[in-house]
Motif scaffolding. Structure first.
Motif, PDB file in Angstrom:
ATOM      1  N   CYS A  21      73.560  54.354  60.783  1.00 37.23           N
ATOM      2  CA  CYS A  21      72.828  54.883  59.634  1.00 37.23           C
ATOM      3  C   CYS A  21      71.562  54.051  59.433  1.00 37.23           C
ATOM      4  O   CYS A  21      71.636  52.838  59.277  1.00 37.23           O
ATOM      5  N   GLU A  22      70.413  54.718  59.463  1.00 38.94           N
ATOM      6  CA  GLU A  22      69.145  54.010  59.310  1.00 38.94           C
ATOM      7  C   GLU A  22      68.652  53.975  57.868  1.00 38.94           C
ATOM      8  O   GLU A  22      67.957  53.055  57.466  1.00 38.94           O
ATOM      9  N   PHE A  32      70.852  59.490  60.084  1.00 36.84           N
ATOM     10  CA  PHE A  32      71.657  58.908  61.147  1.00 36.84           C
ATOM     11  C   PHE A  32      70.865  58.889  62.447  1.00 36.84           C
ATOM     12  O   PHE A  32      70.171  59.841  62.772  1.00 36.84           O
ATOM     13  N   VAL A  33      70.997  57.804  63.203  1.00 34.03           N
ATOM     14  CA  VAL A  33      70.362  57.698  64.506  1.00 34.03           C
ATOM     15  C   VAL A  33      71.322  58.314  65.518  1.00 34.03           C
ATOM     16  O   VAL A  33      72.424  57.826  65.714  1.00 34.03           O
ATOM     17  N   TYR A  34      70.915  59.426  66.117  1.00 28.57           N
ATOM     18  CA  TYR A  34      71.808  60.081  67.070  1.00 28.57           C
ATOM     19  C   TYR A  34      71.279  60.006  68.493  1.00 28.57           C
ATOM     20  O   TYR A  34      71.952  60.399  69.423  1.00 28.57           O
ATOM     21  N   THR A  35      70.069  59.488  68.671  1.00 32.51           N
ATOM     22  CA  THR A  35      69.553  59.254  70.017  1.00 32.51           C
ATOM     23  C   THR A  35      69.119  57.802  70.141  1.00 32.51           C
ATOM     24  O   THR A  35      68.621  57.203  69.196  1.00 32.51           O
ATOM     25  N   LYS A  36      69.308  57.251  71.322  1.00 30.02           N
ATOM     26  CA  LYS A  36      68.996  55.844  71.560  1.00 30.02           C
ATOM     27  C   LYS A  36      67.640  55.672  72.220  1.00 30.02           C
ATOM     28  O   LYS A  36      67.030  54.625  72.109  1.00 30.02           O
ATOM     29  N   GLY A  37      67.155  56.670  72.899  1.00 26.79           N
ATOM     30  CA  GLY A  37      65.875  56.576  73.587  1.00 26.79           C
ATOM     31  C   GLY A  37      65.775  57.636  74.656  1.00 26.79           C
ATOM     32  O   GLY A  37      66.663  58.461  74.799  1.00 26.79           O
ATOM     33  N   PRO A  46      68.022  46.402  59.600  1.00 32.27           N
ATOM     34  CA  PRO A  46      67.331  47.618  59.994  1.00 32.27           C
ATOM     35  C   PRO A  46      68.233  48.848  59.989  1.00 32.27           C
ATOM     36  O   PRO A  46      67.814  49.920  60.396  1.00 32.27           O
ATOM     37  N   GLY A  47      69.481  48.726  59.553  1.00 31.98           N
ATOM     38  CA  GLY A  47      70.421  49.840  59.501  1.00 31.98           C
ATOM     39  C   GLY A  47      71.839  49.330  59.652  1.00 31.98           C
ATOM     40  O   GLY A  47      72.069  48.140  59.870  1.00 31.98           O
ATOM     41  N   ASP A  48      72.803  50.204  59.500  1.00 28.53           N
ATOM     42  CA  ASP A  48      74.217  49.828  59.584  1.00 28.53           C
ATOM     43  C   ASP A  48      74.937  50.656  60.632  1.00 28.53           C
ATOM     44  O   ASP A  48      74.789  51.884  60.670  1.00 28.53           O
ATOM     45  N   PRO A  88      65.274  59.528  63.194  1.00 33.53           N
ATOM     46  CA  PRO A  88      66.695  59.714  62.901  1.00 33.53           C
ATOM     47  C   PRO A  88      66.935  61.102  62.308  1.00 33.53           C
ATOM     48  O   PRO A  88      66.019  61.740  61.783  1.00 33.53           O
ATOM     49  N   TRP A  89      68.163  61.565  62.386  1.00 29.81           N
ATOM     50  CA  TRP A  89      68.518  62.895  61.915  1.00 29.81           C
ATOM     51  C   TRP A  89      68.780  62.852  60.416  1.00 29.81           C
ATOM     52  O   TRP A  89      69.673  62.166  59.951  1.00 29.81           O
TER      53      TRP A  89
END
Length: 184
Positions: free
Chosen positions: A56-57, A142-147, A101-103, A27-28
């Protein structure tokens, strides 16, 4: 032979969620006022963009205040939001939250933006610069990529800002941020 000109620049999305080749991107970490993340995208039809969404992780210390903004894409630079003018839509300042695991943080724009079909826009998360503390002890991830799945060409694409320069992340990463619309 039929005229296939209409098919030029057509992109058919073929990135189903369960089939990503790699899903463990870091995550960023947004721990300075210079950091920002976003997703560049093309609007498929006329619609109202009502909310920004980011995942948000983790939060370390006390979360600083962030905000999401909607900007047009630059017409002169490759995959950069054009932040030189007036923001198209913006959320109120918010603090990031996380629980395992995050929001998913879905935050309403103070005024929805009426987007037109084919507009190229960018939703970004930035530090709100409101005097809250952002540093190595107080930040959010923050998670900005999914895969990742092969080489992705075209929009949507994740973008990030490490310093004063925006960069597009073309390394086969699929974006995780999005806007909520008035469409079903």
């Amino acid at each position: 032979m039929a005229n296939t000109f209409a098919f030029n620049d057509t992109w058919i999305s073929t990135f189903p969620d369960p089939e990503f080749a790699y899903t463990n991107d870091t995550p960023w970490t947004m721990n300075t006022s210079e950091h920002a993340i976003g997703t560049a995208f093309q609007v498929p039809e006329d619609m109202s963009l009502t909310h920004g969404n980011v995942y948000c992780e983790d939060v370390t210390g006390t979360s600083p205040f962030y905000k999401m903004q909607l900007w047009p894409m630059s017409t002169t630079a490759s995959c950069e939001p054009d932040t030189s003018g007036t923001v198209l839509a913006e959320t109120a300042d918010f603090q990031a939250t996380d629980s395992y695991p995050g929001d998913l943080l879905k935050v309403a724009f103070t005024s929805p933006y009426s987007a037109s079909a084919n507009q190229c826009l960018c939703i970004i998360v930035v530090y709100a610069d409101d005097g809250s503390t952002i540093d190595a002890s107080n930040y959010a991830k923050f998670v900005y990529t999914k895969g990742r799945q092969g080489q992705i060409v075209g929009l949507p694409v994740p973008v990030y800002k490490w310093d004063a320069t925006w960069r597009a992340n073309y390394s086969a990463m699929y974006p995780h941020m999005t806007c909520t619309t008035n469409k079903t």
